[in-house]
Design a protein around this motif. Structure first.
Motif, PDB file in Angstrom:
ATOM      1  N   ASP A  27      22.141 -72.350  -9.191  1.00 44.78           N
ATOM      2  CA  ASP A  27      22.616 -70.991  -8.950  1.00 44.78           C
ATOM      3  C   ASP A  27      21.813 -69.966  -9.749  1.00 44.78           C
ATOM      4  O   ASP A  27      22.182 -68.802  -9.817  1.00 44.78           O
ATOM      5  N   ASP A  28      20.713 -70.397 -10.358  1.00 45.08           N
ATOM      6  CA  ASP A  28      19.858 -69.469 -11.095  1.00 45.08           C
ATOM      7  C   ASP A  28      19.269 -68.428 -10.156  1.00 45.08           C
ATOM      8  O   ASP A  28      19.045 -68.692  -8.968  1.00 45.08           O
ATOM      9  N   GLN A  29      18.989 -67.255 -10.693  1.00 41.00           N
ATOM     10  CA  GLN A  29      18.357 -66.207  -9.907  1.00 41.00           C
ATOM     11  C   GLN A  29      16.911 -66.592  -9.567  1.00 41.00           C
ATOM     12  O   GLN A  29      16.206 -67.171 -10.387  1.00 41.00           O
ATOM     13  N   ILE A  30      16.488 -66.276  -8.370  1.00 40.71           N
ATOM     14  CA  ILE A  30      15.140 -66.601  -7.904  1.00 40.71           C
ATOM     15  C   ILE A  30      14.304 -65.333  -7.940  1.00 40.71           C
ATOM     16  O   ILE A  30      14.612 -64.355  -7.253  1.00 40.71           O
ATOM     17  N   SER A  31      13.236 -65.337  -8.724  1.00 42.79           N
ATOM     18  CA  SER A  31      12.396 -64.152  -8.845  1.00 42.79           C
ATOM     19  C   SER A  31      11.445 -64.033  -7.660  1.00 42.79           C
ATOM     20  O   SER A  31      11.162 -65.012  -6.959  1.00 42.79           O
ATOM     21  N   ARG A  32      10.910 -62.836  -7.473  1.00 40.34           N
ATOM     22  CA  ARG A  32       9.942 -62.596  -6.405  1.00 40.34           C
ATOM     23  C   ARG A  32       8.723 -63.493  -6.566  1.00 40.34           C
ATOM     24  O   ARG A  32       8.266 -64.116  -5.604  1.00 40.34           O
ATOM     25  N   SER A  33       8.186 -63.552  -7.776  1.00 42.47           N
ATOM     26  CA  SER A  33       6.968 -64.328  -8.018  1.00 42.47           C
ATOM     27  C   SER A  33       7.198 -65.807  -7.719  1.00 42.47           C
ATOM     28  O   SER A  33       6.368 -66.456  -7.074  1.00 42.47           O
ATOM     29  N   ALA A  82      17.816 -57.922 -10.212  1.00 46.06           N
ATOM     30  CA  ALA A  82      18.228 -59.103 -10.978  1.00 46.06           C
ATOM     31  C   ALA A  82      19.131 -58.693 -12.131  1.00 46.06           C
ATOM     32  O   ALA A  82      19.122 -57.543 -12.573  1.00 46.06           O
ATOM     33  N   ILE A  83      19.882 -59.645 -12.613  1.00 43.86           N
ATOM     34  CA  ILE A  83      20.781 -59.419 -13.746  1.00 43.86           C
ATOM     35  C   ILE A  83      20.159 -60.068 -14.983  1.00 43.86           C
ATOM     36  O   ILE A  83      19.882 -61.271 -15.008  1.00 43.86           O
ATOM     37  N   GLY A  84      19.887 -59.259 -16.000  1.00 40.11           N
ATOM     38  CA  GLY A  84      19.372 -59.809 -17.245  1.00 40.11           C
ATOM     39  C   GLY A  84      17.872 -59.694 -17.421  1.00 40.11           C
ATOM     40  O   GLY A  84      17.360 -59.948 -18.509  1.00 40.11           O
ATOM     41  N   TRP A  85      17.133 -59.352 -16.366  1.00 43.71           N
ATOM     42  CA  TRP A  85      15.688 -59.129 -16.489  1.00 43.71           C
ATOM     43  C   TRP A  85      15.245 -58.131 -15.423  1.00 43.71           C
ATOM     44  O   TRP A  85      15.911 -57.926 -14.426  1.00 43.71           O
ATOM     45  N   ASP A  86      14.102 -57.511 -15.669  1.00 44.00           N
ATOM     46  CA  ASP A  86      13.582 -56.518 -14.733  1.00 44.00           C
ATOM     47  C   ASP A  86      13.121 -57.187 -13.448  1.00 44.00           C
ATOM     48  O   ASP A  86      12.636 -58.315 -13.454  1.00 44.00           O
ATOM     49  N   GLY A  87      13.243 -56.477 -12.346  1.00 41.27           N
ATOM     50  CA  GLY A  87      12.788 -57.014 -11.071  1.00 41.27           C
ATOM     51  C   GLY A  87      13.931 -57.327 -10.132  1.00 41.27           C
ATOM     52  O   GLY A  87      15.086 -56.959 -10.371  1.00 41.27           O
ATOM     53  N   GLN A  88      13.596 -58.027  -9.058  1.00 46.17           N
ATOM     54  CA  GLN A  88      14.571 -58.360  -8.033  1.00 46.17           C
ATOM     55  C   GLN A  88      14.800 -59.860  -7.975  1.00 46.17           C
ATOM     56  O   GLN A  88      13.927 -60.659  -8.324  1.00 46.17           O
ATOM     57  N   GLN A  89      15.973 -60.232  -7.523  1.00 47.03           N
ATOM     58  CA  GLN A  89      16.256 -61.627  -7.209  1.00 47.03           C
ATOM     59  C   GLN A  89      16.287 -61.779  -5.688  1.00 47.03           C
ATOM     60  O   GLN A  89      16.607 -60.835  -4.974  1.00 47.03           O
ATOM     61  N   TYR A  90      15.932 -62.954  -5.210  1.00 50.82           N
ATOM     62  CA  TYR A  90      15.814 -63.185  -3.767  1.00 50.82           C
ATOM     63  C   TYR A  90      16.923 -64.141  -3.316  1.00 50.82           C
ATOM     64  O   TYR A  90      17.064 -65.240  -3.867  1.00 50.82           O
ATOM     65  N   ILE A  91      17.677 -63.694  -2.317  1.00 54.03           N
ATOM     66  CA  ILE A  91      18.848 -64.432  -1.838  1.00 54.03           C
ATOM     67  C   ILE A  91      18.743 -64.603  -0.326  1.00 54.03           C
ATOM     68  O   ILE A  91      18.536 -63.618   0.400  1.00 54.03           O
ATOM     69  N   PRO A  92      18.879 -65.832   0.201  1.00 55.38           N
ATOM     70  CA  PRO A  92      18.786 -66.021   1.656  1.00 55.38           C
ATOM     71  C   PRO A  92      20.003 -65.439   2.361  1.00 55.38           C
ATOM     72  O   PRO A  92      21.124 -65.520   1.873  1.00 55.38           O
ATOM     73  N   LYS A  93      19.780 -64.847   3.526  1.00 55.64           N
ATOM     74  CA  LYS A  93      20.894 -64.341   4.326  1.00 55.64           C
ATOM     75  C   LYS A  93      21.593 -65.482   5.036  1.00 55.64           C
ATOM     76  O   LYS A  93      21.041 -66.586   5.188  1.00 55.64           O
ATOM     77  N   GLU A  94      22.808 -65.214   5.498  1.00 55.33           N
ATOM     78  CA  GLU A  94      23.573 -66.217   6.229  1.00 55.33           C
ATOM     79  C   GLU A  94      23.068 -66.259   7.672  1.00 55.33           C
ATOM     80  O   GLU A  94      23.514 -65.497   8.528  1.00 55.33           O
ATOM     81  N   LEU A  95      22.137 -67.125   7.940  1.00 56.59           N
ATOM     82  CA  LEU A  95      21.539 -67.270   9.258  1.00 56.59           C
ATOM     83  C   LEU A  95      21.691 -68.701   9.748  1.00 56.59           C
ATOM     84  O   LEU A  95      22.090 -69.596   9.002  1.00 56.59           O
TER      85      LEU A  95
END
Length: 309
Positions: A27-33, A82-95
């Motif tokens: 459940d860790d946040q997934i960074s863009r990089s 993202a929570i806790g660091w700069d940038g965005q987290q990537y989350i898959p949509k419900e498809l």
């Protein structure tokens, strides 16, 4: 009533499934990089092991390969802050799988490649993923050399002038080791390729300036930063053009405009850094003799390059 055509293609299916599997693993946040790099690793696995190509747009940038998210639809994921660091987290949509236009072979091979990638790299940080990329996929020795130098500098506490973990001659000083690394980088520079040749003069100036930094015992953190600044320019002017696949002509045109601006800005920045270093350089006789001799050699190489243009 005819069924609607799937909104997404196979590159999007690879990216969506990768995000889905990563979230199932942790459940860790997934960074863009991390997301864009693992897309490339999964795509290479598809091609090398299964002989299957989805047409993923990717290119080499800095210390590894990235998928070009501008080249495929971004509507299969959300990217909140993202929570806790700069940038965005990537989350898959419900498809659903039916939302993607994927061949029967793709439905078999893409999950296999994605699952392998997640098992092997899903819990690794971005630095480890970068290291795998340049060790396994770097297009030439120069990329490996500068990446190794950056990795080396990243493994120490850059807030301190610690002893570097030398991999060479016993008793070698940090300064000697850094100079040897710079020598190996220069020997590996691929100046037989047109785009690299266009950057050769700027590279020689940068190399000479780093050696001034070493002579003056500039902090490793500044040397690491200056290396990153040069490699960013090299990436925008050379690497992403020389090593890419499935990038649109429109995107390449945008990159060309960006490359000219980047090269001009770095040239000015390099001149300013060099002027500052020369102003503050120690005036000991030995240091002047060594530095001036090397600078003269570099100047002669630059003059030869300019004469050929």
């Amino acid at each position: 009533m005819p069924q609607d055509e799937p909104e997404f293609g196979e590159p999007e299916f690879l990216g969506w499934l990768l995000l889905k599997r990563l979230k199932e693993q942790s459940d860790d946040q997934i960074s863009r990089s991390k997301f864009l790099k693992l897309c490339c690793i999964a795509d290479r696995r598809l091609i090398n092991v299964h002989g299957y190509e989805v047409g993923l747009p990717r290119y080499w940038y800095m210390y590894g390969e990235l998928a070009s998210e501008h080249e495929f639809s971004e509507r299969f994921y959300n990217a909140p802050l993202a929570i806790g660091w700069d940038g965005q987290q990537y989350i898959p949509k419900e498809l659903q799988v039916d939302d993607f236009d994927v061949s029967e072979e793709g439905l078999e091979f893409i999950p296999n490649a994605v699952d392998w990638t997640v098992r092997k790299f899903g819990r690794q940080n971005v630095e480890k993923i970068k290291q795998h990329q340049y060790e396994e996929y770097a297009e030439n020795e120069f990329i490996r050399q500068y990446s190794e130098l950056r990795w080396l500098l990243s493994t120490i506490d850059l807030g301190k002038q610690e002893r570097l973990p030398n991999y060479g001659t016993s008793g070698e000083s940090n300064e000697e080791y850094l100079r040897r690394q710079l020598d190996e980088m220069m020997a590996a520079y691929p100046d037989d390729e047109e785009r690299y040749e266009d950057m050769k003069t700027l590279y020689l100036r940068w190399d000479d300036t780093v050696r001034l930094m070493v002579d003056q015992s500039v902090e490793y953190s500044r040397i690491a930063e200056f290396l990153d600044e040069f490699i960013q320019t090299l990436s925008k002017v050379v690497l992403r053009f020389a090593y890419n696949q499935n990038i649109s002509d429109e995107r390449l045109m945008d990159w060309e405009e960006d490359a000219a601006e980047e090269q001009a800005e770095f040239t000015t920045h390099l001149k300013n850094v060099r002027t500052e270093l020369l102003r503050g350089r120690s005036r000991s006789t030995e240091l002047d003799r060594v530095s001036d001799a090397y600078s003269q050699s570099i100047e002669e190489q630059i003059e030869q390059l300019l004469a050929q243009e």
